[in-house]
Design a protein around this motif. Structure first.
Motif: not given
Length: 153
Positions: A99-103, A112-117, A122-127, A133-144
């Motif tokens: 998903v990240m690579t296709s976006n 640009h060195s920033q990516l937001a999906v 899935v939500v992916i924020v990388s920059n 380098y920093t980044g975060q990714a999470w699965i919205p449906g799996a969050l407590p």
């Protein structure tokens, strides 16, 4: 030519540490002995007797810090990274890596060195840039229930 060079650089950075799990699976083992590992149980409700999720932190040999947020069933629902090199994102993100690579392939490459999906699965924020380098990714449906994604470090 520049696009090919950027892609080759990106792929070479991804071949960092080896891991055996991914986002949506069990916690990772980044090969060897991490220089620092910390496990911390966190509860979302002040009165809850059991922890709702656990944060596992590993410092890779490169100095990059990877945090995995694991629910009470042992499944990683969020990850973050911060450091001088990218961790092995293919392994860390698992099937969400495509998903990240296709976006990334769809966006303009003009420095640009920033990516937001932001998708339903899935939500992916990388920059960042070299050595930061920093980044975060999470699965919205799996969050407590009650988990605030702004608490992801």
């Amino acid at each position: 030519m520049r696009r090919a060079f950027t892609l080759m650089l990106f792929l070479s950075l991804l071949q960092g540490a080896l891991a055996w799990a991914a986002l949506g699976s069990t916690p990772s083992n980044f090969g060897g002995t991490p220089t620092q590992t910390r496990m911390a149980a966190r509860s979302l409700a002040a009165s809850a007797s059991e922890s709702v999720y656990t944060v596992s932190q590993s410092t890779l040999d490169s100095g990059t810090i990877v945090r995995e947020y694991v629910d009470s069933n042992g499944v990683v629902f969020a990850v973050s990274w911060n450091g001088p090199t990218l961790p092995d994102l293919r392994t860390l993100l698992g099937d969400k890596f495509t998903v990240m690579t296709s976006n990334a392939a769809k966006r303009p490459k003009a420095g640009h060195s920033q990516l937001a999906v932001d998708q339903s699965d899935v939500v992916i924020v990388s920059n960042g840039h070299m050595r930061a380098y920093t980044g975060q990714a999470w699965i919205p449906g799996a969050l407590p229930a009650g988990f605030d994604t702004s608490s992801i470090e």
